[in-house]
Write a protein that holds these residues in place. Structure first.
Motif, PDB file in Angstrom:
ATOM      1  N   MET A  45      -4.719   2.290  -7.900  1.00 46.17           N
ATOM      2  CA  MET A  45      -4.230   2.837  -6.714  1.00 46.17           C
ATOM      3  C   MET A  45      -4.733   2.531  -5.321  1.00 46.17           C
ATOM      4  O   MET A  45      -3.972   2.293  -4.410  1.00 46.17           O
ATOM      5  CB  MET A  45      -5.189   4.197  -6.857  1.00 46.17           C
ATOM      6  N   HIS A  46      -6.158   1.846  -5.378  1.00 46.73           N
ATOM      7  CA  HIS A  46      -6.426   0.965  -4.259  1.00 46.73           C
ATOM      8  C   HIS A  46      -5.393  -0.197  -3.811  1.00 46.73           C
ATOM      9  O   HIS A  46      -5.259  -0.545  -2.614  1.00 46.73           O
ATOM     10  CB  HIS A  46      -7.798   0.551  -4.375  1.00 46.73           C
ATOM     11  N   LYS A  47      -5.007  -0.954  -5.056  1.00 49.09           N
ATOM     12  CA  LYS A  47      -4.236  -2.186  -4.678  1.00 49.09           C
ATOM     13  C   LYS A  47      -2.734  -1.398  -4.215  1.00 49.09           C
ATOM     14  O   LYS A  47      -2.152  -2.091  -3.303  1.00 49.09           O
ATOM     15  CB  LYS A  47      -4.046  -2.889  -5.845  1.00 49.09           C
ATOM     16  N   CYS A  48      -2.310  -0.440  -4.778  1.00 48.75           N
ATOM     17  CA  CYS A  48      -1.096   0.207  -4.104  1.00 48.75           C
ATOM     18  C   CYS A  48      -1.184   0.381  -2.669  1.00 48.75           C
ATOM     19  O   CYS A  48      -0.200   0.295  -1.782  1.00 48.75           O
ATOM     20  CB  CYS A  48      -0.498   1.241  -4.963  1.00 48.75           C
ATOM     21  N   ASP A  49      -2.149   0.963  -2.419  1.00 49.55           N
ATOM     22  CA  ASP A  49      -2.487   1.312  -0.836  1.00 49.55           C
ATOM     23  C   ASP A  49      -2.465  -0.041  -0.147  1.00 49.55           C
ATOM     24  O   ASP A  49      -1.727  -0.066   1.034  1.00 49.55           O
ATOM     25  CB  ASP A  49      -3.867   2.060  -0.666  1.00 49.55           C
ATOM     26  N   GLU A  50      -3.192  -1.022  -0.494  1.00 52.33           N
ATOM     27  CA  GLU A  50      -3.118  -2.154   0.366  1.00 52.33           C
ATOM     28  C   GLU A  50      -1.602  -2.861   0.307  1.00 52.33           C
ATOM     29  O   GLU A  50      -1.455  -3.344   1.510  1.00 52.33           O
ATOM     30  CB  GLU A  50      -4.178  -3.150  -0.400  1.00 52.33           C
ATOM     31  N   LEU A  51      -0.969  -2.875  -0.541  1.00 50.40           N
ATOM     32  CA  LEU A  51       0.313  -3.373  -0.749  1.00 50.40           C
ATOM     33  C   LEU A  51       1.358  -2.645   0.113  1.00 50.40           C
ATOM     34  O   LEU A  51       2.279  -3.212   0.874  1.00 50.40           O
ATOM     35  CB  LEU A  51       1.012  -3.531  -1.963  1.00 50.40           C
ATOM     36  N   ALA A  67      -1.011   6.730  -4.121  1.00 55.26           N
ATOM     37  CA  ALA A  67      -0.272   6.677  -5.410  1.00 55.26           C
ATOM     38  C   ALA A  67      -0.701   7.335  -6.273  1.00 55.26           C
ATOM     39  O   ALA A  67      -2.082   7.786  -6.426  1.00 55.26           O
ATOM     40  CB  ALA A  67      -0.493   4.994  -6.057  1.00 55.26           C
ATOM     41  N   LEU A  68       0.045   7.815  -7.306  1.00 54.38           N
ATOM     42  CA  LEU A  68      -0.293   8.586  -8.558  1.00 54.38           C
ATOM     43  C   LEU A  68      -0.339   7.539  -9.644  1.00 54.38           C
ATOM     44  O   LEU A  68       0.665   7.333  -9.947  1.00 54.38           O
ATOM     45  CB  LEU A  68       0.583   9.709  -8.577  1.00 54.38           C
ATOM     46  N   VAL A  69      -1.285   6.940 -10.118  1.00 55.31           N
ATOM     47  CA  VAL A  69      -1.286   5.975 -11.194  1.00 55.31           C
ATOM     48  C   VAL A  69      -1.872   6.939 -12.346  1.00 55.31           C
ATOM     49  O   VAL A  69      -3.078   7.363 -12.445  1.00 55.31           O
ATOM     50  CB  VAL A  69      -2.330   4.874 -10.775  1.00 55.31           C
ATOM     51  N   LEU A  70      -1.163   6.819 -13.499  1.00 53.19           N
ATOM     52  CA  LEU A  70      -1.668   7.273 -14.776  1.00 53.19           C
ATOM     53  C   LEU A  70      -1.443   6.387 -15.899  1.00 53.19           C
ATOM     54  O   LEU A  70      -0.466   5.695 -16.051  1.00 53.19           O
ATOM     55  CB  LEU A  70      -0.713   8.681 -15.004  1.00 53.19           C
ATOM     56  N   ALA A  71      -2.535   6.326 -16.848  1.00 54.38           N
ATOM     57  CA  ALA A  71      -2.448   5.245 -17.820  1.00 54.38           C
ATOM     58  C   ALA A  71      -2.789   5.958 -19.016  1.00 54.38           C
ATOM     59  O   ALA A  71      -3.348   7.050 -19.088  1.00 54.38           O
ATOM     60  CB  ALA A  71      -3.607   4.254 -17.659  1.00 54.38           C
ATOM     61  N   GLY A  72      -2.357   5.397 -20.056  1.00 51.03           N
ATOM     62  CA  GLY A  72      -2.390   5.935 -21.505  1.00 51.03           C
ATOM     63  C   GLY A  72      -1.875   7.289 -21.506  1.00 51.03           C
ATOM     64  O   GLY A  72      -0.886   7.918 -21.125  1.00 51.03           O
TER      65      GLY A  72
END
Length: 238
Positions: A45-51, A67-72
């Motif tokens: 999520m933090h990397k998406c913000d940076e990019l 970002a809405l980051v969902l895993a598994g």
């Protein structure tokens, strides 16, 4: 306003939406370099913000989240009905991940989501070996291809819902959240692809398709989102 002035204004509006959607697309292309076993939803999520910021994004229209980051198994969460809290658990060597972006630039809003597959430690946009991953990716592609075949400016949102719901049933998938929505300046007043929504796709101008689906009996959710619009009667991806 003359027809020429109206046409110029519409073209400028489309350029504004295309600019922010391209920033989202660039982000979801670049994020692949940072997805690997051991990273977390919070990290990504933090990397998406940076990019996104580097691509010119100045704000986020959905709950101010980059970002809405969902895993598994989190990929099955219906974020429209639940609070989003990114998790610190680490991605595994065989895992699935969805990332949904909602950036804005100068008041124009974008919306883009993709699913990433980790197989034997390798991140892929298209799965190669896991049967559930392959079936989920196929179902997503089928629903977007169906939209391309059936969409017309006078098709109502509720009619499209019925078509997509029937297709999801044939694909033996369940719908985990809404299927898509209009895109507009006031993002608090969206029309959804849902029963009893009688506005047409043409009236919306811009709209998303973002089915979040799970195979019946499956463990994971899959999402693929694009913005679409009509040029005359021909549907285009933004």
């Amino acid at each position: 306003m003359s027809n020429m002035e109206h046409g110029d204004a519409a073209a400028a509006t489309l350029r504004g939406y295309r600019k922010v959607q391209n920033a989202a697309r660039q982000t979801l292309d670049e994020i692949v370099r940072f997805i690997e076993p051991g990273v977390s939803e919070i990290d990504l999520m933090h990397k998406c913000d940076e990019l996104q910021r580097a691509a010119g994004v100045d704000s986020y229209w959905y709950r101010a989240l980059p970002a809405l980051v969902l895993a598994g198994e989190h990929t099955c969460l219906a974020i429209s009905r639940e609070a989003y809290v990114p998790d610190s658990a680490r991605l595994r060597s065989n895992d699935v991940l969805t990332i949904d972006l909602n950036p804005a630039i100068s008041g124009y809003c974008g919306d883009l989501a993709r699913t990433y597959f980790i197989e034997d430690g390798q991140v892929r946009r298209a799965p190669r070996s896991d049967g559930e991953f392959i079936a989920g990716a196929h179902a997503q592609a089928s629903l977007h291809a169906l939209l391309q075949r059936v969409a017309r400016p006078d098709l109502r949102f509720d009619e499209l819902y019925g078509i997509l719901k029937e297709a999801a049933d044939r694909l033996e998938c369940e719908l985990l959240d809404y299927l898509g929505h209009s895109m507009q300046a006031d993002m608090s007043a969206l029309d959804f692809i849902a029963p009893n929504v009688t506005h047409t796709l043409g009236e919306a101008g811009l709209f998303t398709l973002e089915p979040q689906i799970r195979l019946k009996g499956g463990r994971y959710g899959f999402k693929h989102e694009n913005i679409y619009f009509f040029a005359g009667t021909v549907l285009h991806e933004l």
